[in-house]
Design a protein around this motif. Structure first.
Motif, short mmCIF file in Angstrom:
data_model
loop_
_atom_site.label_atom_id
_atom_site.label_comp_id
_atom_site.label_asym_id
_atom_site.label_seq_id
_atom_site.Cartn_x
_atom_site.Cartn_y
_atom_site.Cartn_z
N GLY A 158 19.42 -43.45 -66.06
CA GLY A 158 20.09 -42.85 -67.21
C GLY A 158 19.04 -42.35 -68.13
N GLU A 159 19.33 -42.34 -69.36
CA GLU A 159 20.61 -42.50 -70.01
C GLU A 159 21.40 -41.20 -69.85
N MET A 160 22.71 -41.33 -69.90
CA MET A 160 23.57 -40.14 -69.83
C MET A 160 23.11 -39.09 -70.83
N LYS A 161 23.22 -37.84 -70.45
CA LYS A 161 22.91 -36.68 -71.31
C LYS A 161 21.43 -36.59 -71.68
N CYS A 162 20.58 -37.14 -70.84
CA CYS A 162 19.14 -37.09 -71.12
C CYS A 162 18.38 -36.27 -70.08
N GLY A 163 19.10 -35.53 -69.25
CA GLY A 163 18.42 -34.68 -68.26
C GLY A 163 18.41 -35.28 -66.86
N THR A 164 19.26 -36.24 -66.60
CA THR A 164 19.26 -36.90 -65.28
C THR A 164 19.63 -35.94 -64.15
N THR A 165 20.49 -34.95 -64.44
CA THR A 165 20.94 -34.05 -63.38
C THR A 165 19.81 -33.12 -62.95
N THR A 166 19.01 -32.69 -63.92
CA THR A 166 17.86 -31.84 -63.58
C THR A 166 16.87 -32.63 -62.71
N LEU A 167 16.62 -33.87 -63.10
CA LEU A 167 15.69 -34.69 -62.33
C LEU A 167 16.24 -34.96 -60.92
N SER A 221 22.97 -42.62 -60.82
CA SER A 221 24.11 -42.85 -61.71
C SER A 221 23.58 -43.08 -63.13
N PRO A 222 23.86 -42.17 -64.06
CA PRO A 222 23.24 -42.31 -65.38
C PRO A 222 23.87 -43.41 -66.23
N THR A 223 24.87 -44.06 -65.65
CA THR A 223 25.54 -45.15 -66.36
C THR A 223 24.86 -46.49 -66.09
N ARG A 260 29.72 -33.12 -77.15
CA ARG A 260 30.02 -31.79 -76.63
C ARG A 260 30.67 -31.87 -75.24
N MET A 261 30.16 -32.78 -74.43
CA MET A 261 30.74 -32.94 -73.10
C MET A 261 32.19 -33.45 -73.20
N GLY A 262 32.40 -34.40 -74.13
CA GLY A 262 33.75 -34.94 -74.34
C GLY A 262 34.72 -33.84 -74.72
N LYS A 420 9.88 -34.13 -73.49
CA LYS A 420 8.63 -33.84 -72.75
C LYS A 420 8.96 -33.06 -71.47
N MET A 421 10.09 -33.39 -70.88
CA MET A 421 10.46 -32.65 -69.66
C MET A 421 10.71 -31.18 -70.03
N GLU A 422 11.17 -30.96 -71.26
CA GLU A 422 11.42 -29.58 -71.68
C GLU A 422 10.11 -28.83 -71.94
N THR A 423 9.17 -29.48 -72.64
CA THR A 423 7.96 -28.76 -73.03
C THR A 423 6.85 -28.85 -71.98
N LYS A 450 14.70 -24.88 -64.37
CA LYS A 450 16.07 -24.66 -64.82
C LYS A 450 16.65 -25.99 -65.28
N ARG A 451 17.57 -25.91 -66.20
CA ARG A 451 18.27 -27.13 -66.60
C ARG A 451 19.58 -27.21 -65.82
N PHE A 452 19.83 -28.38 -65.28
CA PHE A 452 21.08 -28.55 -64.55
C PHE A 452 21.97 -29.58 -65.25
N CYS A 453 23.26 -29.30 -65.22
CA CYS A 453 24.25 -30.19 -65.84
C CYS A 453 25.40 -30.44 -64.87
N VAL A 454 26.11 -31.51 -65.13
CA VAL A 454 27.32 -31.80 -64.35
C VAL A 454 28.42 -30.88 -64.84
N1 LIG Z 1 14.47 -29.67 -68.41
C1 LIG Z 1 15.25 -30.03 -69.43
N2 LIG Z 1 14.77 -30.07 -70.69
C2 LIG Z 1 15.54 -30.42 -71.72
N3 LIG Z 1 16.83 -30.78 -71.62
C3 LIG Z 1 17.35 -30.77 -70.39
C4 LIG Z 1 16.61 -30.41 -69.25
N4 LIG Z 1 17.42 -30.52 -68.19
C5 LIG Z 1 18.61 -30.92 -68.66
N5 LIG Z 1 18.57 -31.06 -69.97
C6 LIG Z 1 19.69 -31.44 -70.85
O1 LIG Z 1 20.17 -32.73 -70.48
C7 LIG Z 1 21.57 -32.78 -70.71
C8 LIG Z 1 22.28 -33.19 -69.46
O2 LIG Z 1 21.87 -34.49 -69.16
P1 LIG Z 1 22.38 -35.26 -67.86
O3 LIG Z 1 22.21 -34.40 -66.70
O4 LIG Z 1 21.71 -36.57 -67.85
O5 LIG Z 1 23.92 -35.42 -68.20
S1 LIG Z 1 24.99 -36.32 -67.41
O6 LIG Z 1 25.04 -37.60 -68.09
O7 LIG Z 1 24.60 -36.43 -66.03
O8 LIG Z 1 26.25 -35.58 -67.58
C9 LIG Z 1 21.98 -31.41 -71.17
O9 LIG Z 1 22.00 -31.43 -72.58
P2 LIG Z 1 22.96 -30.48 -73.42
O10 LIG Z 1 22.87 -29.14 -72.77
O11 LIG Z 1 22.37 -30.53 -74.77
O12 LIG Z 1 24.32 -31.04 -73.34
C10 LIG Z 1 20.87 -30.54 -70.64
O13 LIG Z 1 20.72 -29.33 -71.34
#
Ligand SMILES: Nc1ncnc2c1ncn2[C@@H]1O[C@H](COP(=O)(O)OS(=O)(=O)O)[C@@H](OP(=O)(O)O)[C@H]1O
Length: 535
Positions: A158-167, A221-223, A260-262, A420-423, A450-454
């Motif tokens: 995890g944590e949820m919404k912290c970039g887990t899908t991109t990783l 699983s980010p939970t 925002r996701m909610g 840090k993953m962003e910059t 690229k950033r990936f999201c669910v």
């Molecule tokens: N490389 C990189 N740098 C910065 N931020 C990034 C990156 N990749 C993913 N994100 C942001 O992470 C958010 C999605 O997180 P998760 O994939 O963990 O979400 S989830 O819990 O699986 O739904 C989602 O945040 P928000 O767009 O602000 O909602 C993504 O934009």
């Protein structure tokens, strides 16, 4: 760890067996761990005597040899010779990852009535190792009854919404990594842990069985990070060598992303928004609440108040203030002092007072409408918009990590700041790959940032909560499908700061409230990590 345990056993047995064997006993040795009060903490014991759920028991027990017959099941009495040459018997049971398909091998969730789930949980409590022999491959796999079964080599906790899908996406592209059947298996959390078996869990990682010996798989699983009652204990017991990736993000921004996701799930739900595509409108039951619930400022206020009330031992807020004692009686003095002593206490006390006043002025009918609306919104957003939900995960970084560190050493963790993953994307991924002990990724494959999201549940989860199913939330959860992930759509709403990080603009009042509220928990985290995360 397993090797370590086997190596240390002879030494321990050397001391203990002479007395034990002569007394007609076999010693069953457990790692000394604090005791736990419920069955959730399955990882508390390395080797257990059979005992009822909830009974922590002593850490070392001796059993008469005759009692070995009572150890039924997959585990057989296992003999070994220690350095002094005395043969003894390890009476511990093993946990089988091979069970009938109908009771745990299936990807659907129709196993609630399957008694094997109960058996599996019993085995988990009683066993100290997996049945069969560890297969010679980088990933943890065991061969038993002619079949090979595997579990994850690493976790994105995890944590949820912290970039887990991109990783998850990036690591899945590594030639030495195969992804799990779904990104979010979500086994190591309630309620799924109660409903599924380890066989079912292992079935999510079958693709690695066919892969080369140096290929690994993982659970993303980010939970898991927040699943304190199950995950740290389970991983420390069953996969003590697992590598743990933990992504953390500025708590205010994470809370916004959660909110925002909610809202997006709520609006996608056919139960809360009805009508044809393009003309969908909120159903009457949610109309009254909708302007508040979809406002981040309102959500933030409600959430910090709710979280503080609960922390102070009071009932939570409830959007409609439905809880009777709350609406009819003043808050007890001790709760009030606790609120005032909490971070942003004065502001939160003010929010609660205003909330109570508004609530007292409501008629019964208004209250009923609000209650129905709250229920519908909880269902449609899959609890993502429940007051406190987003704030709570952000304020618990330090407490959750401390919980993990009671079971797992810090060396098992790689902490990754989303910022840090962003910059520093290339450097961050390269560090993760190195931490995982994998070959470096070629520069060409690192260039894509690229950033990936669910975007839907297909391929992400194989189940939906019952209420979410009824609400028709974002598609079906289907195992093994390739959907579920797409590029994130939030860029237009964010502004890039001088540090290169993109952030949601948040009004100054809400920002001040949240910053004050998160301050102590941030400091606690920095202390635990020995470094500042820059939030
Ligand atoms: N490389 C990189 N740098 C910065 N931020 C990034 C990156 N990749 C993913 N994100 C942001 O992470 C958010 C999605 O997180 P998760 O994939 O963990 O979400 S989830 O819990 O699986 O739904 C989602 O945040 P928000 O767009 O602000 O909602 C993504 O934009």
């Amino acid at each position: 760890m397993e090797k370590q345990r086997i190596a240390t056993l002879p030494a321990l047995v050397g001391v203990l067996t002479v007395a034990a064997v002569s007394a007609g006993c076999v010693m069953v040795i457990a790692r000394r761990r604090p005791s736990f009060s419920n069955s959730a903490d399955v990882g508390a014991w390395a080797i257990r005597r059979p005992r009822p759920i909830g009974d922590a028991g002593p850490s070392t027990v001796s059993l008469p040899i005759a009692n070995l017959a009572l150890f039924k099941g997959h585990g057989r009495a296992h003999s070994f010779t220690h350095s002094s040459g005395i043969r003894t018997v390890n009476a511990s049971r093993c946990l089988s990852l091979i069970k009938p398909e109908s009771c745990g091998g299936s990807a659907n969730m129709s196993v609630a009535n399957c008694t094997r789930v109960v058996d599996d949980h019993k085995e988990q409590r009683q066993a100290s190792r997996f049945c069969g022999s560890r297969v010679q491959r980088k990933n943890p796999c065991w061969r038993y009854l002619g079949r090979e079964k595997c579990l994850p080599y690493f976790f994105i906790l995890g944590e949820m919404k912290c970039g887990t899908t991109t990783l998850y996406k990036k690591l899945s592209q590594h030639p030495q990594v195969v992804p799990p059947r779904n990104k979010e298996v979500r086994y190591l959390q309630y309620p799924k842990f109660r409903k599924q078996t380890t066989t079912w869990y292992a079935s999510n990682f079958d693709s690695v069985v066919q892969a080369a010996k140096d290929v690994v798989t993982f659970d993303a699983s980010p939970t898991t990070f927040n699943a304190q009652a199950v995950a740290p204990g389970w991983i420390s017991k069953w996969l003590p060598d697992a590598k743990l990736l933990l992504m953390l993000r500025d708590p205010v921004q994470r809370t916004y992303s959660h909110f925002r996701m909610g809202v997006s799930w709520l609006k996608a739900s056919k139960v809360c928004f009805s009508g044809e595509k393009g003309k969908r409108a909120p159903v009457p039951s949610i109309r009254l609440l909708l302007p508040n619930v979809t406002s981040f400022a309102w959500q933030a206020r409600a959430s910090v108040a709710d979280t503080t009330l609960r922390r102070c031992g009071h009932a939570g807020l409830g959007w409609a203030m439905k809880s009777k004692p709350f609406t009819t009686a003043p808050i007890e003095d001790n709760v009030k002092s606790c609120i005032l002593a909490s971070p942003a206490g004065d502001a939160i006390h003010g929010i609660i007072q205003a909330w109570m006043k508004a609530s007292e002025a409501r008629t019964e009918t208004e209250m009923e409408i609000l209650n129905a609306g709250e229920k519908a919104i909880n269902h449609c957003s899959e609890l993502m918009l429940r007051p406190g939900a987003g704030v709570l995960r952000s304020v618990k970084y330090a407490d959750n990590l401390a919980g993990w560190l009671r079971k797992v050493p810090m060396t098992s963790f790689k902490i990754i700041a989303t910022e840090k993953m962003e910059t520093n994307y290339v450097e961050t991924i390269a560090e993760v790959v190195e931490f995982l002990g994998l070959r470096p990724l070629p520069a060409s494959s690192l260039s894509e940032n690229k950033r990936f999201c669910v975007s839907s549940k297909e391929g992400i989860m194989d189940e939906l909560r019952e209420e979410a199913k009824r609400a028709g939330v974002i598609g079906q959860g289907l195992a093994g499908t390739q959907g579920g992930v797409s590029e994130c759509d939030s860029s237009d709403e964010k502004a890039r700061g001088a540090d290169g990080v993109t952030r949601y603009p948040i009004d100054s009042h809400t920002m001040e409230l949240l910053t004050t509220f998160f301050k102590p928990s941030k400091e606690k985290l920095y202390k635990l990590l020995g470094r500042d995360m820059g939030w």
